[in-house]
Design a protein around this motif. Structure first.
Motif, PDB file in Angstrom:
ATOM      1  N   ALA A  38       1.745   6.794  -6.811  1.00 17.07           N
ATOM      2  CA  ALA A  38       0.751   7.828  -7.142  1.00 17.07           C
ATOM      3  C   ALA A  38       1.343   9.218  -6.898  1.00 17.07           C
ATOM      4  CB  ALA A  38      -0.513   7.626  -6.305  1.00 17.07           C
ATOM      5  N   ALA A  39       2.100   9.358  -5.799  1.00 18.36           N
ATOM      6  CA  ALA A  39       2.735  10.650  -5.499  1.00 18.36           C
ATOM      7  C   ALA A  39       3.765  10.997  -6.569  1.00 18.36           C
ATOM      8  CB  ALA A  39       3.386  10.607  -4.117  1.00 18.36           C
ATOM      9  N   MET A  40       4.515   9.991  -7.027  1.00 18.47           N
ATOM     10  CA  MET A  40       5.507  10.237  -8.071  1.00 18.47           C
ATOM     11  C   MET A  40       4.834  10.657  -9.374  1.00 18.47           C
ATOM     12  SD  MET A  40       8.747   9.900  -7.243  1.00 18.47           S
ATOM     13  CE  MET A  40       9.672   9.334  -8.683  1.00 18.47           C
ATOM     14  N   PRO A  53      15.751  13.136  -9.795  1.00 16.31           N
ATOM     15  CA  PRO A  53      15.068  12.978  -8.500  1.00 16.31           C
ATOM     16  C   PRO A  53      14.942  14.282  -7.726  1.00 16.31           C
ATOM     17  CG  PRO A  53      16.576  11.153  -8.841  1.00 16.31           C
ATOM     18  CD  PRO A  53      16.798  12.107  -9.989  1.00 16.31           C
ATOM     19  N   GLU A  54      15.996  15.090  -7.755  1.00 17.38           N
ATOM     20  CA  GLU A  54      15.957  16.359  -7.009  1.00 17.38           C
ATOM     21  C   GLU A  54      14.931  17.329  -7.595  1.00 17.38           C
ATOM     22  OE1 GLU A  54      17.640  16.972  -4.108  1.00 17.38           O
ATOM     23  OE2 GLU A  54      18.092  14.845  -4.305  1.00 17.38           O
ATOM     24  N   GLN A  67       0.833  -1.208   0.000  1.00 18.08           N
ATOM     25  CA  GLN A  67       0.000   0.000   0.000  1.00 18.08           C
ATOM     26  C   GLN A  67       0.871   1.263   0.000  1.00 18.08           C
ATOM     27  OE1 GLN A  67      -3.282   0.204  -0.494  1.00 18.08           O
ATOM     28  NE2 GLN A  67      -3.197  -2.017  -0.759  1.00 18.08           N
ATOM     29  N   LYS A  68       1.956   1.205   0.765  1.00 21.58           N
ATOM     30  CA  LYS A  68       2.873   2.350   0.806  1.00 21.58           C
ATOM     31  C   LYS A  68       3.491   2.585  -0.561  1.00 21.58           C
ATOM     32  CE  LYS A  68       6.713   4.201   3.511  1.00 21.58           C
ATOM     33  NZ  LYS A  68       7.708   3.928   4.579  1.00 21.58           N
ATOM     34  N   ARG A  69       3.897   1.482  -1.227  1.00 20.26           N
ATOM     35  CA  ARG A  69       4.476   1.613  -2.574  1.00 20.26           C
ATOM     36  C   ARG A  69       3.463   2.196  -3.547  1.00 20.26           C
ATOM     37  NH1 ARG A  69       8.281   0.923  -5.994  1.00 20.26           N
ATOM     38  NH2 ARG A  69       9.783   0.302  -4.430  1.00 20.26           N
ATOM     39  N   LEU A  70       2.196   1.769  -3.466  1.00 21.79           N
ATOM     40  CA  LEU A  70       1.159   2.304  -4.353  1.00 21.79           C
ATOM     41  C   LEU A  70       0.959   3.802  -4.111  1.00 21.79           C
ATOM     42  CD1 LEU A  70      -1.482  -0.598  -4.251  1.00 21.79           C
ATOM     43  CD2 LEU A  70       0.022   0.024  -6.165  1.00 21.79           C
ATOM     44  N   ARG A  71       0.963   4.205  -2.825  1.00 21.54           N
ATOM     45  CA  ARG A  71       0.820   5.643  -2.522  1.00 21.54           C
ATOM     46  C   ARG A  71       2.017   6.431  -3.045  1.00 21.54           C
ATOM     47  NH1 ARG A  71      -0.682   3.514   2.423  1.00 21.54           N
ATOM     48  NH2 ARG A  71       1.200   4.306   3.439  1.00 21.54           N
ATOM     49  N   TRP A  72       3.226   5.832  -2.911  1.00 19.73           N
ATOM     50  CA  TRP A  72       4.422   6.505  -3.408  1.00 19.73           C
ATOM     51  C   TRP A  72       4.372   6.641  -4.931  1.00 19.73           C
ATOM     52  CZ3 TRP A  72       8.457   4.518  -6.528  1.00 19.73           C
ATOM     53  CH2 TRP A  72       9.552   5.362  -6.666  1.00 19.73           C
ATOM     54  N   HIS A 105       5.656  16.359  -1.527  1.00 16.44           N
ATOM     55  CA  HIS A 105       4.980  16.541  -0.229  1.00 16.44           C
ATOM     56  C   HIS A 105       5.493  15.574   0.835  1.00 16.44           C
ATOM     57  CE1 HIS A 105       2.308  19.090  -2.517  1.00 16.44           C
ATOM     58  NE2 HIS A 105       2.022  18.065  -3.306  1.00 16.44           N
ATOM     59  N   GLY A 106       6.813  15.487   0.959  1.00 18.36           N
ATOM     60  CA  GLY A 106       7.410  14.669   2.019  1.00 18.36           C
ATOM     61  C   GLY A 106       7.894  13.303   1.578  1.00 18.36           C
ATOM     62  N   TRP A 107       7.406  12.800   0.447  1.00 15.68           N
ATOM     63  CA  TRP A 107       7.896  11.518  -0.056  1.00 15.68           C
ATOM     64  C   TRP A 107       9.307  11.701  -0.611  1.00 15.68           C
ATOM     65  CZ3 TRP A 107       5.522   6.943   0.599  1.00 15.68           C
ATOM     66  CH2 TRP A 107       4.144   6.930   0.852  1.00 15.68           C
ATOM     67  N   SER A 108      10.073  10.619  -0.637  1.00 19.70           N
ATOM     68  CA  SER A 108      11.393  10.655  -1.253  1.00 19.70           C
ATOM     69  C   SER A 108      11.286  10.244  -2.708  1.00 19.70           C
ATOM     70  CB  SER A 108      12.339   9.695  -0.529  1.00 19.70           C
ATOM     71  OG  SER A 108      13.527   9.517  -1.281  1.00 19.70           O
ATOM     72  N   PRO A 109      12.033  10.907  -3.600  1.00 22.79           N
ATOM     73  CA  PRO A 109      11.997  10.491  -5.011  1.00 22.79           C
ATOM     74  C   PRO A 109      12.734   9.168  -5.253  1.00 22.79           C
ATOM     75  CG  PRO A 109      13.598  12.246  -4.708  1.00 22.79           C
ATOM     76  CD  PRO A 109      12.897  12.080  -3.383  1.00 22.79           C
TER      77      PRO A 109
END
Length: 202
Positions: free
Chosen positions: A100-102, A185-186, A93-98, A193-197
């Motif tokens: 989507a954020a990406m 990535p940078e 679930q965390k990977r899916l949210r990441w 919004h707080g996630w890492s690239p």
């Protein structure tokens, strides 16, 4: 699994007393330990349900407790498996949210790039407009010059400046969406919004 030991007070031997008197670092033990013949089982790891230790006692042998020990091992194993599956689901679930954020960050990055490109074109247009006004003034001045080398140099200069202005002014070419470069990535960090690239676990 370990064997318990019985403890009793230690009676110093003559040799121990002599060595302790002779050497300051010699320590005489306070107790003596002997094997008791009683066993103890200690279960570590996992989530305890009933107990973590079982031992031979006067009213109950370790063999009589084996069913309880096996049940505890089973319960802990089942709990560990549930936790493992829950951790896998949480990680998915965390990977899916990441992801989507990406995806949203890439969209926001592209939009930001287009805005910067638009602003740069507007700035180039203002600059070209300012140069155009300057060239108009130079042309008027050049027209008033008498024929000769000075006027020839001025006309050569204004012709070059006109050609340069044509290349510089963005309105002289049809407008189109800029090609968005692949973000590093940078570049995506401000839009995450707080996630890492670099991944959901960073």
């Amino acid at each position: 699994m370990l064997q318990e030991q019985d403890r009793r007070d230690h009676t110093p031997t003559e040799k121990e007393l002599a060595e302790a008197k002779k050497y300051s670092w010699v320590r005489i033990p306070q107790f003596d330990y002997t094997s008791s013949g009683r066993l103890r089982i200690i279960l570590s790891g996992g989530q305890p349900h009933r107990a973590s230790e079982w031992a031979d006692t006067a009213d109950r042998t370790l063999e009589d407790q084996l069913a309880e020990i096996v049940q505890e091992v089973d319960l802990r194993g089942e709990a560990a498996e549930r936790k493992r599956l829950a951790d896998l689901e949480a990680a998915q679930q965390k990977r899916l949210r990441w992801e989507a954020a990406m995806q949203q960050a890439r969209i926001a990055y592209a939009e930001s790039y287009r805005v910067k490109h638009l602003e740069a074109q507007a700035e180039a247009w203002r600059h070209a407009t300012s140069l155009s006004e300057y060239l108009s003034a130079i042309r008027l001045q050049t027209e008033e010059l008498p024929a000769g080398q000075t006027k020839d140099h001025a006309e050569t200069w204004t012709r070059w400046a006109d050609a340069h202005l044509q290349r510089l002014n963005p309105v002289n070419t049809p407008p189109r969406l800029p090609k968005i470069p692949e973000p590093r990535p940078e570049d995506l960090k401000p839009f995450l919004h707080g996630w890492s690239p670099y991944g959901p676990s960073y």
